[in-house]
Write a protein that holds these residues in place. Structure first.
Motif, short mmCIF file in Angstrom:
data_model
loop_
_atom_site.label_atom_id
_atom_site.label_comp_id
_atom_site.label_asym_id
_atom_site.label_seq_id
_atom_site.Cartn_x
_atom_site.Cartn_y
_atom_site.Cartn_z
N GLN A 83 -45.30 44.03 -7.01
CA GLN A 83 -45.21 42.62 -7.36
C GLN A 83 -44.09 41.90 -6.61
O GLN A 83 -44.29 40.83 -6.04
CB GLN A 83 -45.00 42.48 -8.87
N ILE A 84 -42.92 42.52 -6.61
CA ILE A 84 -41.79 41.84 -5.97
C ILE A 84 -41.94 41.86 -4.46
O ILE A 84 -41.53 40.93 -3.75
CB ILE A 84 -40.45 42.46 -6.41
N ARG A 85 -42.62 42.87 -3.96
CA ARG A 85 -42.88 42.88 -2.52
C ARG A 85 -43.76 41.71 -2.14
O ARG A 85 -43.55 41.07 -1.11
CB ARG A 85 -43.58 44.18 -2.14
N GLU A 86 -44.73 41.44 -2.97
CA GLU A 86 -45.62 40.31 -2.70
C GLU A 86 -44.83 39.00 -2.64
O GLU A 86 -44.98 38.21 -1.71
CB GLU A 86 -46.69 40.25 -3.80
N VAL A 87 -43.96 38.83 -3.61
CA VAL A 87 -43.13 37.61 -3.65
C VAL A 87 -42.29 37.49 -2.38
O VAL A 87 -42.27 36.45 -1.72
CB VAL A 87 -42.19 37.63 -4.88
N LEU A 88 -41.62 38.59 -2.03
CA LEU A 88 -40.70 38.54 -0.90
C LEU A 88 -41.42 38.39 0.42
O LEU A 88 -41.01 37.61 1.29
CB LEU A 88 -39.82 39.79 -0.87
N GLU A 89 -42.50 39.12 0.58
CA GLU A 89 -43.15 39.09 1.88
C GLU A 89 -43.93 37.79 2.09
O GLU A 89 -44.03 37.29 3.21
CB GLU A 89 -44.05 40.31 2.08
N ALA A 90 -44.44 37.22 1.00
CA ALA A 90 -45.10 35.92 1.12
C ALA A 90 -44.07 34.87 1.53
O ALA A 90 -44.31 34.05 2.42
CB ALA A 90 -45.76 35.54 -0.20
N ALA A 91 -42.90 34.92 0.91
CA ALA A 91 -41.83 33.99 1.29
C ALA A 91 -41.39 34.24 2.72
O ALA A 91 -41.08 33.30 3.47
CB ALA A 91 -40.65 34.13 0.34
N ALA A 92 -41.40 35.50 3.11
CA ALA A 92 -40.95 35.86 4.46
C ALA A 92 -41.87 35.25 5.52
O ALA A 92 -41.40 34.68 6.51
CB ALA A 92 -40.90 37.37 4.62
N ILE A 93 -43.17 35.36 5.30
CA ILE A 93 -44.08 34.85 6.34
C ILE A 93 -44.01 33.34 6.42
O ILE A 93 -44.13 32.75 7.50
CB ILE A 93 -45.52 35.36 6.12
N ARG A 94 -43.75 32.71 5.30
CA ARG A 94 -43.55 31.26 5.32
C ARG A 94 -42.34 30.92 6.20
O ARG A 94 -42.40 30.02 7.05
CB ARG A 94 -43.32 30.77 3.90
N GLN A 95 -41.30 31.66 5.98
CA GLN A 95 -40.07 31.49 6.76
C GLN A 95 -40.34 31.69 8.26
O GLN A 95 -39.87 30.93 9.10
CB GLN A 95 -39.05 32.52 6.26
N VAL A 96 -41.12 32.71 8.56
CA VAL A 96 -41.44 33.02 9.96
C VAL A 96 -42.21 31.85 10.61
O VAL A 96 -41.93 31.48 11.74
CB VAL A 96 -42.25 34.33 10.06
N CYS A 97 -43.13 31.28 9.86
CA CYS A 97 -43.90 30.14 10.39
C CYS A 97 -42.98 29.02 10.87
O CYS A 97 -43.26 28.34 11.84
CB CYS A 97 -44.82 29.58 9.31
#
Lengths: 222, 222
Positions: A83-97
């Motif tokens: 669950q927390i991985r989903e939160v972090l990695e979704a935020a991460a890809i947004r940041q990458v964009c």
DNA sequence: ATATTATAGATTGCATACAATCTGGTACGC
DNA sequence: GCGTACCAGATTGTATGCAATCTATAATAT
């Protein structure tokens, strides 16, 4: 058991960690300081440091006065991790964009192409490893070392979880990764974030938590 | 310097960590194993373990063959910390909205009331400490130990950052915390998440990163 | 036969000695 | 006077011995 050249702490850490991730050291295996010391041709001191670090990363558990064993997160804990991985990695890809450069897009592309190649060759272990590569790359390209730090830890744990409980699918596929790369290219933050979350949820839902694992508890004190 | 009773590793860890958070051990202070060992009346061995753990949590930096110093994150790193904390804590409060019980709502309430009381007394240090209490509580009530684990680490770092660079406001206020509690009560996930993000961004924007800190470098080898 | 205790062996925890490395200062040469 | 090389002290890194703790086996009592 073949012995290895003497190595420094960092090398020893990587060796043991890799052994755990590749399931050469499976959950419930006892890690005895003296034995490891002998293997790596060092004293117990650096071994103890490495074990503490691995315990901190939740790959092993140290029970005071008893010793260290390789662990796999419980079903409940696994779900927390996913669950927390989903939160972090979704935020991460947004940041990458937001910050990505043309050069970095090429970097991602070549990572996925490697993955694709390994997949075509049919080498399952290699394509599993390389599938992680994409996710590490995303974490790295946030430019925020804390994303990398936490995601690396979480992704390693997911690797252990998948190996231990088993999974319906051959991990996350390169097709999805190409789709995500396209979304990054087009700077579609929202959509990339949503698709990543979906992608990870599929991985999570493919894990066989429902099976009965009580049998494997017989190995505990073998 | 007064000496203390011999204590176990966990106690030593907490003592040193608290000293760093309370700015009794300031950034750039060298932590010499032998001196700490003498203070705590133990050998260097447990001290070394504690130092490694603190280094892992980024409260100190260990430079191989040189030693350990207390650190404060750089401006760039501080911004990374504040950013990821916002992501995680916003996700955390959303999670809390979903599963919270009546009893847990009371728990949060009493934490905020304590904070309010300390604030009324005018004890700045205490109200700063207790303001953290609310945030720890949110992390705890996610029921996901990884939220707690990462947020505790990040919040500690924010504490160090605020102490070091200075802040416009007296940290995050109990008024906002009550507002957040209301949103949790009413199960308004979206709004709670947004308000938390806003609340944390205000804290972040109140930090004096823009100041010139070259002067404080004079303390380095004091 | 079962349960309990005693004991030997194995393992971890801690302290300490010694080796390797770094720091700062001094002497030497240019 | 300036820079370099060297040496002494301080500090960290590693190995190892011993104490504390735990595990497993076997002997004893019921």
């Amino acid at each position: 058991m073949t012995e290895v050249q003497q190595r420094n702490e960092e090398d020893i850490y990587n060796s043991i960690k890799q052994a755990i991730l590749q399931h050469k050291l499976r959950p419930n295996t006892r890690l005895i300081e003296k034995e490891l010391a002998k293997q790596f041709k060092v004293s117990r001191t650096p071994i103890r440091n490495v074990l503490r670090r691995l315990a901190y990363e939740k790959l092993i558990k140290i029970i005071p006065n008893k010793g260290a064993i390789v662990i796999c997160p419980s079903i409940e804990e696994s779900k927390q991790i996913l669950q927390i991985r989903e939160v972090l990695e979704a935020a991460a890809i947004r940041q990458v964009c937001r910050n990505i450069t043309e050069e970095q897009i090429e970097e991602i592309k070549s990572v996925i192409e490697e993955e694709q190649a390994a997949n075509a060759k049919g080498d399952l272990f290699e394509s599993l490893d390389l599938s992680l590569g994409f996710h590490y790359k995303i974490a790295e390209l946030t430019g925020n070392q804390y994303y990398y730090r936490y995601l690396e830890e979480l992704i390693s744990l997911v690797y252990v979880i998948v190996s231990f409980y088993g999974s319906r699918q051959v991990f996350s596929g390169w097709q999805d990764h190409f789709k995500l790369l396209d979304l990054i290219k087009e700077r579609k933050e929202e959509e990339a974030e949503r698709f990543m979350a979906e992608h990870l949820r599929e991985v999570a839902e493919g894990i066989f938590f429902e099976e009965d694992f009580s049998i494997s508890l017989g190995d505990v004190f073998k």
